[in-house]
Design a protein around this motif. Structure first.
Motif, PDB file in Angstrom:
ATOM      1  N   LYS A  82       3.008 -16.350  20.326  1.00  0.00           N
ATOM      2  CA  LYS A  82       3.437 -14.948  20.339  1.00  0.00           C
ATOM      3  C   LYS A  82       2.472 -14.096  19.522  1.00  0.00           C
ATOM      4  CE  LYS A  82       8.188 -16.107  21.044  1.00  0.00           C
ATOM      5  NZ  LYS A  82       9.228 -16.849  20.466  1.00  0.00           N
ATOM      6  N   GLU A  83       2.438 -12.816  19.865  1.00  0.00           N
ATOM      7  CA  GLU A  83       1.730 -11.845  19.038  1.00  0.00           C
ATOM      8  C   GLU A  83       2.749 -11.267  18.070  1.00  0.00           C
ATOM      9  OE1 GLU A  83      -0.041  -8.943  21.626  1.00  0.00           O
ATOM     10  OE2 GLU A  83      -1.425 -10.400  22.478  1.00  0.00           O
ATOM     11  N   VAL A  84       2.305 -10.935  16.867  1.00  0.00           N
ATOM     12  CA  VAL A  84       3.215 -10.373  15.870  1.00  0.00           C
ATOM     13  C   VAL A  84       2.637  -9.079  15.302  1.00  0.00           C
ATOM     14  CG1 VAL A  84       4.271 -12.573  15.241  1.00  0.00           C
ATOM     15  CG2 VAL A  84       2.274 -11.792  14.002  1.00  0.00           C
ATOM     16  N   ARG A  85       3.539  -8.182  14.952  1.00  0.00           N
ATOM     17  CA  ARG A  85       3.158  -6.898  14.360  1.00  0.00           C
ATOM     18  C   ARG A  85       3.750  -6.816  12.964  1.00  0.00           C
ATOM     19  NH1 ARG A  85       2.597  -1.576  16.397  1.00  0.00           N
ATOM     20  NH2 ARG A  85       2.938  -2.431  18.467  1.00  0.00           N
ATOM     21  N   PHE A  86       2.943  -6.321  12.034  1.00  0.00           N
ATOM     22  CA  PHE A  86       3.482  -6.032  10.706  1.00  0.00           C
ATOM     23  C   PHE A  86       2.658  -4.934  10.065  1.00  0.00           C
ATOM     24  CE2 PHE A  86       0.198  -8.880   9.335  1.00  0.00           C
ATOM     25  CZ  PHE A  86      -0.041  -8.626   7.997  1.00  0.00           C
ATOM     26  N   THR A  87       3.227  -4.347   9.031  1.00  0.00           N
ATOM     27  CA  THR A  87       2.565  -3.278   8.296  1.00  0.00           C
ATOM     28  C   THR A  87       2.107  -3.841   6.955  1.00  0.00           C
ATOM     29  OG1 THR A  87       3.971  -1.636   9.348  1.00  0.00           O
ATOM     30  CG2 THR A  87       2.845  -0.963   7.336  1.00  0.00           C
ATOM     31  N   PRO A  88       0.795  -4.019   6.794  1.00  0.00           N
ATOM     32  CA  PRO A  88       0.307  -4.556   5.528  1.00  0.00           C
ATOM     33  C   PRO A  88       0.419  -3.518   4.412  1.00  0.00           C
ATOM     34  CG  PRO A  88      -1.531  -4.032   6.972  1.00  0.00           C
ATOM     35  CD  PRO A  88      -0.274  -3.761   7.741  1.00  0.00           C
ATOM     36  N   SER A  89       0.373  -3.995   3.184  1.00  0.00           N
ATOM     37  CA  SER A  89       0.370  -3.088   2.035  1.00  0.00           C
ATOM     38  C   SER A  89      -0.975  -3.218   1.322  1.00  0.00           C
ATOM     39  CB  SER A  89       1.519  -3.425   1.085  1.00  0.00           C
ATOM     40  OG  SER A  89       1.383  -4.743   0.613  1.00  0.00           O
ATOM     41  N   GLY A  90      -1.227  -2.310   0.406  1.00  0.00           N
ATOM     42  CA  GLY A  90      -2.458  -2.362  -0.375  1.00  0.00           C
ATOM     43  C   GLY A  90      -3.561  -1.503   0.212  1.00  0.00           C
ATOM     44  N   VAL A  91      -4.651  -1.421  -0.544  1.00  0.00           N
ATOM     45  CA  VAL A  91      -5.776  -0.558  -0.150  1.00  0.00           C
ATOM     46  C   VAL A  91      -7.058  -1.338   0.108  1.00  0.00           C
ATOM     47  CG1 VAL A  91      -4.846   1.457  -1.355  1.00  0.00           C
ATOM     48  CG2 VAL A  91      -6.381  -0.091  -2.570  1.00  0.00           C
ATOM     49  N   SER A  92      -6.988  -2.653   0.106  1.00  0.00           N
ATOM     50  CA  SER A  92      -8.212  -3.446   0.220  1.00  0.00           C
ATOM     51  C   SER A  92      -8.896  -3.334   1.577  1.00  0.00           C
ATOM     52  CB  SER A  92      -7.936  -4.919  -0.094  1.00  0.00           C
ATOM     53  OG  SER A  92      -7.124  -5.499   0.898  1.00  0.00           O
ATOM     54  N   MET A  93      -8.203  -2.869   2.608  1.00  0.00           N
ATOM     55  CA  MET A  93      -8.836  -2.725   3.929  1.00  0.00           C
ATOM     56  C   MET A  93      -9.103  -1.262   4.284  1.00  0.00           C
ATOM     57  SD  MET A  93      -9.788  -5.508   5.206  1.00  0.00           S
ATOM     58  CE  MET A  93     -10.096  -5.102   6.915  1.00  0.00           C
ATOM     59  N   ARG A  94      -8.959  -0.392   3.319  1.00  0.00           N
ATOM     60  CA  ARG A  94      -9.260   1.027   3.510  1.00  0.00           C
ATOM     61  C   ARG A  94     -10.749   1.171   3.785  1.00  0.00           C
ATOM     62  NH1 ARG A  94      -6.946   4.618  -1.204  1.00  0.00           N
ATOM     63  NH2 ARG A  94      -5.099   4.612   0.070  1.00  0.00           N
ATOM     64  N   PRO A  95     -11.201   1.947   4.700  1.00  0.00           N
ATOM     65  CA  PRO A  95     -10.515   3.009   5.410  1.00  0.00           C
ATOM     66  C   PRO A  95      -9.996   2.616   6.798  1.00  0.00           C
ATOM     67  CG  PRO A  95     -12.846   3.288   5.742  1.00  0.00           C
ATOM     68  CD  PRO A  95     -12.662   2.068   4.859  1.00  0.00           C
ATOM     69  N   PHE A  96     -10.194   1.388   7.232  1.00  0.00           N
ATOM     70  CA  PHE A  96      -9.869   1.030   8.614  1.00  0.00           C
ATOM     71  C   PHE A  96      -8.414   0.626   8.800  1.00  0.00           C
ATOM     72  CE2 PHE A  96     -14.416   0.442   8.022  1.00  0.00           C
ATOM     73  CZ  PHE A  96     -14.838   1.434   8.864  1.00  0.00           C
ATOM     74  N   ILE A  97      -7.811   0.076   7.761  1.00  0.00           N
ATOM     75  CA  ILE A  97      -6.382  -0.213   7.779  1.00  0.00           C
ATOM     76  C   ILE A  97      -5.802   0.403   6.512  1.00  0.00           C
ATOM     77  CG2 ILE A  97      -4.578  -1.974   7.768  1.00  0.00           C
ATOM     78  CD1 ILE A  97      -6.627  -3.878   9.112  1.00  0.00           C
ATOM     79  N   GLU A  98      -4.937   1.366   6.688  1.00  0.00           N
ATOM     80  CA  GLU A  98      -4.322   2.052   5.545  1.00  0.00           C
ATOM     81  C   GLU A  98      -2.983   1.372   5.259  1.00  0.00           C
ATOM     82  OE1 GLU A  98      -4.532   4.191   2.447  1.00  0.00           O
ATOM     83  OE2 GLU A  98      -6.094   4.527   3.941  1.00  0.00           O
ATOM     84  N   GLY A  99      -2.888   0.749   4.085  1.00  0.00           N
ATOM     85  CA  GLY A  99      -1.689   0.016   3.694  1.00  0.00           C
ATOM     86  C   GLY A  99      -0.446   0.888   3.690  1.00  0.00           C
ATOM     87  N   ASP A 100       0.676   0.308   4.084  1.00  0.00           N
ATOM     88  CA  ASP A 100       1.980   0.962   4.158  1.00  0.00           C
ATOM     89  C   ASP A 100       2.020   2.109   5.168  1.00  0.00           C
ATOM     90  OD1 ASP A 100       3.198  -0.685   2.193  1.00  0.00           O
ATOM     91  OD2 ASP A 100       2.209   0.484   0.628  1.00  0.00           O
ATOM     92  N   ARG A 101       1.008   2.217   6.006  1.00  0.00           N
ATOM     93  CA  ARG A 101       0.982   3.270   7.017  1.00  0.00           C
ATOM     94  C   ARG A 101       0.621   2.705   8.395  1.00  0.00           C
ATOM     95  NH1 ARG A 101      -3.551   7.574   6.642  1.00  0.00           N
ATOM     96  NH2 ARG A 101      -4.486   6.190   8.143  1.00  0.00           N
ATOM     97  N   ASP A 102      -0.467   1.971   8.477  1.00  0.00           N
ATOM     98  CA  ASP A 102      -0.916   1.417   9.751  1.00  0.00           C
ATOM     99  C   ASP A 102      -0.233   0.080  10.018  1.00  0.00           C
ATOM    100  OD1 ASP A 102      -2.652   3.566  10.015  1.00  0.00           O
ATOM    101  OD2 ASP A 102      -4.370   2.473   9.203  1.00  0.00           O
ATOM    102  N   SER A 103      -0.135  -0.263  11.292  1.00  0.00           N
ATOM    103  CA  SER A 103       0.389  -1.573  11.701  1.00  0.00           C
ATOM    104  C   SER A 103      -0.743  -2.387  12.297  1.00  0.00           C
ATOM    105  CB  SER A 103       1.475  -1.418  12.766  1.00  0.00           C
ATOM    106  OG  SER A 103       2.587  -0.754  12.244  1.00  0.00           O
ATOM    107  N   VAL A 104      -0.668  -3.691  12.123  1.00  0.00           N
ATOM    108  CA  VAL A 104      -1.631  -4.577  12.759  1.00  0.00           C
ATOM    109  C   VAL A 104      -0.878  -5.535  13.672  1.00  0.00           C
ATOM    110  CG1 VAL A 104      -3.338  -4.439  10.899  1.00  0.00           C
ATOM    111  CG2 VAL A 104      -1.618  -6.237  10.839  1.00  0.00           C
TER     112      VAL A 104
END
Length: 153
Positions: A20-42
């Protein structure tokens, strides 16, 4: 609702192993600017073949104090381990320094899609050049924090 990583990640791993594919919203700023923690979903999928440089991976890594933790970071290079195995070197896009290492068995999943809060897809390819410009990251991240992030406040 926040779920502790030691509960969430094993469940994600189980679902990925079932195909299965899974979706979640990561936290933190370590992947900024491409993944914004607590805002973007992966959206993650299982890693069925050797990951490629530039892939964003969810992996279990050992910290400097010897404990295990989970990171969602980009694969920046592949090295040869002492036993001849592939060692995957990860680094967060928002990190100026610091890398994590893991082997294939430690990789839980690979990001196949990033979505902003409105559901719009973010191109995965944008982050692939980021490692090449790592010398300019402090400046570029400062500009990002003082421009783009202010639009979301």
């Amino acid at each position: 609702m926040r779920i502790a990583n030691d509960i969430l990640i094993p469940e994600l791993a189980r679902l990925l192993k079932e195909g299965k594919e899974v979706r979640f919203t990561p936290s933190g700023v370590s992947m900024r600017p491409f993944i914004e923690g607590d805002r973007d979903s992966v959206i993650l999928a299982a890693v069925t073949a050797s990951p490629r440089k530039g892939d964003v991976l969810l992996a279990s890594v050992q910290t400097q104090v010897g404990t295990q933790t989970y990171v969602l970071h980009r694969l920046v290079r592949i090295e040869k381990g002492t036993q001849g195995e592939a060692v995957y070197v990860l680094q967060g896009d928002g990190n100026i320094a610091g890398e994590e290492r893991c082997v294939f068995a430690d990789i839980i999943g690979r990001v196949i899609r990033i979505e902003g809060p409105s559901g719009c897809r973010k191109p995965l390819v944008r982050g692939r050049f980021w490692y090449a410009v790592r010398r300019w990251r402090p400046f570029l991240l400062k500009v990002y924090r003082h421009t783009v992030l202010k639009m979301y406040k």
